[in-house]
Design a protein around this motif. Sequence first.
Motif: not given
Length: 319
Positions: A225-232
């Motif tokens: 709801d409040k974030n986007v979690i990414v693989n970098t």
Amino acid sequence: MNLYDVIIVGGGPIGIACGLEAKKKGLKYLIIEKGPIVNSLYNYPVNMQFFSSSEKLEIDNIPFISKEAKPRRNEALEYYRRIVTSNKLKLHLFETVNSIDKNEKEFTLNTSKNTYKATNIIIATGFYDLPNTMDVEGENLPKVSHYYNDPHFYAGQKLAVIGASNSSVDAALECYRKGAEVTLIVRGEEIGQRVKYWVRPDIINRIKEGSINVFYNTTVKEITDKNVIVNTKNGIKTIENDFVLALTGYKPNFKFLEHVGVQFSKDDKKIPVYNDETMETNVKGVYLAGVICGGLETHKWFIENSRIHAKMIVDDIVQ
């Protein structure tokens, strides 16, 4: 029940071109479109500008006059709508074709409103209706959209734009200029090479000056709801976020084609089988027109190089 010489599934520019050609050759025809006239173009972003110049978007040698060399969405809607109305094309709107079945002599089309019979079918449905999904947790949240319309909606919001194609770059630039805090998430190592040549330097410069944030070589792991979690390449990052535009491309409705009996290439491109000279598929009497011919290679066919399909198909039907 009336028997049509040809029913055209899809009322986009190429479907309209097929209707014009069928009318000229005296065929009993009908165009069926599940939305408004040129439904896909109607659903393009409100400020969208074509890569092609206006003369390359013309059909049946009908002049397309635009204010700039490369027309915008509203001009294209006006152009194709006027072609339909001035030529009194037989077009049923807001009617979805649910199935196409064949017996020895003819096809039966069942739609959301009626049943029709035809001796030939042209499928010109494009690919814009089915987005490529990321298949990650949170992709179905209300904050996530696979379609972009108006940048005003995102003013003052933290917006993540996923992708590096024309649609992604246009959305990122427009939303940034309307006051959104934009983060661009790109799977590759750079902005796509097919991005419009007059736009690509703009996005690169906005990134260099820090106006638009970017994560290259990055994929989405999860959306909350409040974030986007990414693989970098440097590990997992969490980005504070209000809205996500997942502009990850689109694909044809393969299940629809499969139901009709159309076969595909055996590689992962899923290119439908058809005759290059007539556009007829492996199913006798079923023709393909427009961008749907490219399978997953959705950059291969577009309006300017598939306009010729209409004449090829109708010539084969009347011979």
